[in-house]
Design a protein around this motif. Structure first.
Motif, mmCIF file in Angstrom:
data_model
loop_
_atom_site.group_PDB
_atom_site.id
_atom_site.type_symbol
_atom_site.label_atom_id
_atom_site.label_comp_id
_atom_site.label_asym_id
_atom_site.label_seq_id
_atom_site.Cartn_x
_atom_site.Cartn_y
_atom_site.Cartn_z
ATOM 1 N N CYS A 3 0.839 -1.195 0.000
ATOM 2 C CA CYS A 3 0.000 0.000 0.000
ATOM 3 C C CYS A 3 0.876 1.249 0.000
ATOM 4 O O CYS A 3 2.008 1.228 0.486
ATOM 5 N N ALA A 4 0.351 2.308 -0.549
ATOM 6 C CA ALA A 4 1.116 3.519 -0.797
ATOM 7 C C ALA A 4 1.198 4.412 0.436
ATOM 8 O O ALA A 4 0.575 4.155 1.474
ATOM 9 N N SER A 5 1.966 5.481 0.291
ATOM 10 C CA SER A 5 2.048 6.505 1.332
ATOM 11 C C SER A 5 0.660 7.061 1.628
ATOM 12 O O SER A 5 -0.218 7.057 0.766
ATOM 13 N N PHE A 6 0.475 7.563 2.838
ATOM 14 C CA PHE A 6 -0.786 8.125 3.306
ATOM 15 C C PHE A 6 -1.857 7.057 3.522
ATOM 16 O O PHE A 6 -3.024 7.353 3.678
ATOM 17 N N CYS A 7 -1.434 5.784 3.473
ATOM 18 C CA CYS A 7 -2.316 4.679 3.839
ATOM 19 C C CYS A 7 -1.639 3.883 4.958
ATOM 20 O O CYS A 7 -0.444 4.013 5.190
ATOM 21 N N LYS A 8 -2.420 3.077 5.634
ATOM 22 C CA LYS A 8 -1.865 2.137 6.598
ATOM 23 C C LYS A 8 -2.232 0.712 6.185
ATOM 24 O O LYS A 8 -3.309 0.472 5.637
ATOM 25 N N LYS A 9 -1.303 -0.182 6.451
ATOM 26 C CA LYS A 9 -1.580 -1.608 6.295
ATOM 27 C C LYS A 9 -2.078 -2.121 7.637
ATOM 28 O O LYS A 9 -1.379 -2.026 8.644
ATOM 29 N N LEU A 10 -3.292 -2.642 7.671
ATOM 30 C CA LEU A 10 -3.861 -3.199 8.894
ATOM 31 C C LEU A 10 -3.876 -4.718 8.768
ATOM 32 O O LEU A 10 -4.378 -5.247 7.773
ATOM 33 N N ARG A 11 -3.350 -5.379 9.762
ATOM 34 C CA ARG A 11 -3.329 -6.847 9.744
ATOM 35 C C ARG A 11 -4.034 -7.361 10.999
ATOM 36 O O ARG A 11 -3.518 -7.224 12.119
ATOM 37 N N PRO A 12 -5.232 -7.943 10.852
ATOM 38 C CA PRO A 12 -5.921 -8.499 12.019
ATOM 39 C C PRO A 12 -5.079 -9.577 12.694
ATOM 40 O O PRO A 12 -4.480 -10.424 12.028
ATOM 41 N N LYS A 13 -5.022 -9.536 14.024
ATOM 42 C CA LYS A 13 -4.230 -10.515 14.766
ATOM 43 C C LYS A 13 -4.891 -11.884 14.764
ATOM 44 O O LYS A 13 -4.218 -12.907 14.868
ATOM 45 N N SER A 14 -6.212 -11.891 14.660
ATOM 46 C CA SER A 14 -6.960 -13.153 14.666
ATOM 47 C C SER A 14 -7.514 -13.426 13.277
ATOM 48 O O SER A 14 -8.265 -12.614 12.723
ATOM 49 N N GLU A 15 -7.164 -14.569 12.717
ATOM 50 C CA GLU A 15 -7.658 -14.910 11.375
ATOM 51 C C GLU A 15 -9.167 -15.067 11.370
ATOM 52 O O GLU A 15 -9.843 -14.670 10.430
ATOM 53 N N GLU A 16 -9.722 -15.635 12.433
ATOM 54 C CA GLU A 16 -11.163 -15.868 12.465
ATOM 55 C C GLU A 16 -11.958 -14.568 12.570
ATOM 56 O O GLU A 16 -13.132 -14.517 12.183
ATOM 57 N N LEU A 17 -11.316 -13.498 13.089
ATOM 58 C CA LEU A 17 -12.008 -12.208 13.193
ATOM 59 C C LEU A 17 -11.673 -11.275 12.038
ATOM 60 O O LEU A 17 -12.187 -10.151 11.967
ATOM 61 N N SER A 18 -10.831 -11.714 11.117
ATOM 62 C CA SER A 18 -10.346 -10.849 10.033
ATOM 63 C C SER A 18 -11.483 -10.240 9.228
ATOM 64 O O SER A 18 -11.539 -9.024 9.019
ATOM 65 N N LEU A 19 -12.410 -11.066 8.778
ATOM 66 C CA LEU A 19 -13.498 -10.569 7.947
ATOM 67 C C LEU A 19 -14.452 -9.690 8.748
ATOM 68 O O LEU A 19 -14.950 -8.679 8.241
ATOM 69 N N LEU A 20 -14.701 -10.021 9.991
ATOM 70 C CA LEU A 20 -15.588 -9.210 10.830
ATOM 71 C C LEU A 20 -14.985 -7.829 11.057
ATOM 72 O O LEU A 20 -15.694 -6.810 10.988
ATOM 73 N N VAL A 21 -13.681 -7.760 11.310
ATOM 74 C CA VAL A 21 -13.000 -6.469 11.473
ATOM 75 C C VAL A 21 -13.163 -5.631 10.213
ATOM 76 O O VAL A 21 -13.507 -4.439 10.263
ATOM 77 N N ALA A 22 -12.924 -6.251 9.060
ATOM 78 C CA ALA A 22 -13.026 -5.535 7.784
ATOM 79 C C ALA A 22 -14.444 -5.041 7.538
ATOM 80 O O ALA A 22 -14.650 -3.910 7.073
ATOM 81 N N GLU A 23 -15.432 -5.872 7.840
ATOM 82 C CA GLU A 23 -16.825 -5.468 7.634
ATOM 83 C C GLU A 23 -17.205 -4.314 8.549
ATOM 84 O O GLU A 23 -17.964 -3.420 8.154
ATOM 85 N N SER A 24 -16.687 -4.293 9.755
ATOM 86 C CA SER A 24 -16.987 -3.207 10.695
ATOM 87 C C SER A 24 -16.450 -1.880 10.180
ATOM 88 O O SER A 24 -17.148 -0.858 10.191
ATOM 89 N N ILE A 25 -15.185 -1.888 9.743
ATOM 90 C CA ILE A 25 -14.578 -0.664 9.224
ATOM 91 C C ILE A 25 -15.292 -0.217 7.954
ATOM 92 O O ILE A 25 -15.569 0.973 7.756
ATOM 93 N N ARG A 26 -15.606 -1.155 7.092
ATOM 94 C CA ARG A 26 -16.288 -0.850 5.841
ATOM 95 C C ARG A 26 -17.663 -0.234 6.108
ATOM 96 O O ARG A 26 -18.052 0.751 5.483
ATOM 97 N N TYR A 27 -18.406 -0.824 7.030
ATOM 98 C CA TYR A 27 -19.739 -0.311 7.352
ATOM 99 C C TYR A 27 -19.648 1.114 7.877
ATOM 100 O O TYR A 27 -20.415 1.995 7.471
ATOM 101 N N ALA A 28 -18.694 1.355 8.777
ATOM 102 C CA ALA A 28 -18.547 2.694 9.349
ATOM 103 C C ALA A 28 -18.238 3.719 8.262
ATOM 104 O O ALA A 28 -18.786 4.829 8.261
ATOM 105 N N TYR A 29 -17.363 3.369 7.332
ATOM 106 C CA TYR A 29 -16.990 4.324 6.285
ATOM 107 C C TYR A 29 -18.141 4.595 5.340
ATOM 108 O O TYR A 29 -18.428 5.748 4.997
ATOM 109 N N LEU A 30 -18.833 3.557 4.892
ATOM 110 C CA LEU A 30 -19.866 3.737 3.874
ATOM 111 C C LEU A 30 -21.145 4.356 4.422
ATOM 112 O O LEU A 30 -21.889 5.014 3.691
#
Length: 426
Positions: free
Chosen positions: A320-347
């Motif tokens: 990923c480019a400058s002015f972005c962050k790479k986020l890596r969920p610590k738990s594989e089983e929660l990875s998709l839930l974390v992504a959906e939460s952030i996505r929902y908040a943004y949209l």
């Protein structure tokens, strides 16, 4: 065929910049009102409404001159300066925003849709990028755009036939884009139903903890405890050299919409140090999150979940480019839930959740505060598995539609230069 400049086929004063910061302040934006088109909204020749800026009606009268009309073309004025989109009936009356330029074709001189396709030619995009001002952040102005050289078909009938042929592919692309939007909305509704309204399967008989307001077998955790974050960029040399021979694709914030719509052709390929590449390469489940932008042409909070499907389409690693962050969920089983939460908040709540945590002109996101205050609700394992299966099915359908869009786009792009040059007759 006839050689002209863009200025010659536009109306008088038909190439104009959007409002500058002194005319449209950050405080002028609101959650409701007339959409304001920014570079981030220019995706694959269309205007995306995801996270689009808006201004209330009290500002419209003084900004009247920046309204766009059907047939206009809006250009990104800085950054990815080859990016442009045409204005349809739906967008007519919206505002050309800060960071953009508006082109108003003269329909007596050229078919507006034909002009859009002409400006989409790789040779024309290359000319625009090569003539932009600045090195770190390329910039366009009205003088540069006015001078764009074009070789156009003189016959209005031929212009129309070429346009009709290319529009057939664009219709296929647009139909798939609409389907993707509906699927995205379905994912948002599902998340809201489960995690905002707490109307998950079995909610009627769930015992609610009076202290947390959650069912007794649910837990909560701030994102800070669930993610590892690393700033993007900082790879060293970005030009080919004998010293740095490892290649990687770089996804910028402006590429996120293109990637989601199956368009990977704009993602730049760069040369990097092997050591940087090893530490920064993205993998399945990582999230790209934008943390920059002093104005609404930078969509603070835009994000993209990296999938194995995306990685398999690119022959080199991805960063990923400058002015972005790479986020890596610590738990594989929660990875998709974390992504959906952030996505929902943004949209759904981007202005409140993200923009109001921002300040300054460059790096303006209160990142640590966001990580600590964004609390994720976590259901028990059996419910989590059910939710993930449902949302994964939606995402697989989105990927299928994106693949169909990609095939239609590739076919259109192969035809485009051949039709425009006269190599193929229609």
């Amino acid at each position: 065929m006839r050689e002209v400049t863009l200025h010659e086929v536009c109306k008088l004063n038909g190439i104009q910049t959007g409002p500058f910061g002194s005319q449209l302040h950050q405080s002028d934006y609101s959650e409701q009102g007339t959409p304001v088109i920014m570079p981030v909204n220019l995706i694959d020749g269309c205007v995306s409404e995801n996270g689009i800026a808006r201004v209330s009606e009290e500002h419209i009268e003084r900004l009247e001159k920046y309204k766009v009309s059907t047939g206009d073309i809006v250009y990104s004025r800085r950054g990815d300066v080859g990016r442009c989109s045409r204005i349809g009936h739906k967008e007519s009356g919206w505002l050309c925003g800060t960071g953009c330029l508006r082109i108003t074709p003269n329909p007596n001189a050229i078919n507006p849709d034909y002009l859009f396709y002409m400006l989409s030619l790789p040779s024309v995009i290359g000319w625009v990028r090569n003539n932009a001002k600045g090195t770190t952040m390329p910039n366009l102005n009205t003088e540069i755009l006015s001078s764009v050289p074009l070789i156009i078909e003189e016959s209005p009938e031929k212009q129309q036939r070429i346009t009709d042929t290319l529009k057939t592919y664009d219709s296929l692309i647009e139909n798939n884009r609409k389907q993707i939007k509906l699927l995205e909305e379905a994912a948002q509704r599902l998340y809201k139903e489960w995690f905002i309204d707490l109307r998950f399967p079995g909610h009627e008989t769930a015992n609610i903890n009076p202290e947390t307001g959650l069912p007794g077998d649910w837990t909560e955790s701030p994102l800070a405890c669930l993610l590892e974050a690393q700033i993007g960029g900082g790879w060293g040399e970005e030009t080919l050299s004998t010293e740095f021979s490892e290649m990687a694709y770089v996804i910028r914030a402006t590429d996120i919409g293109d990637v989601e719509n199956g368009s990977l052709s704009n993602i730049p390929l760069r040369c990097h140090k092997p050591s940087n590449l090893a530490s920064r390469a993205l993998r399945d489940g990582d999230i790209i999150f934008e943390v920059s932008g002093g104005s609404r042409d930078h969509g603070v909070g835009r994000n993209l979940r990296v999938t194995e499907s995306l990685l398999s389409q690119l022959p080199f690693p991805v960063m990923c480019a400058s002015f972005c962050k790479k986020l890596r969920p610590k738990s594989e089983e929660l990875s998709l839930l974390v992504a959906e939460s952030i996505r929902y908040a943004y949209l759904t709540e981007g202005l409140r959740v993200f923009e109001k945590r921002s300040a300054g002109n460059i790096i303006n996101f209160h990142w640590d505060e966001f990580l600590d205050s964004f609390v994720l609700k976590i259901p028990p394992a059996n419910l989590l598995e059910t939710f993930l299966k449902m949302v994964d099915s939606i995402h697989k359908s989105k990927m299928l539609k994106a693949s169909e869009m990609k095939l239609a786009r590739e076919a259109r792009d192969r035809l485009l230069p051949k039709l425009m040059s006269g190599e193929l007759e229609v």
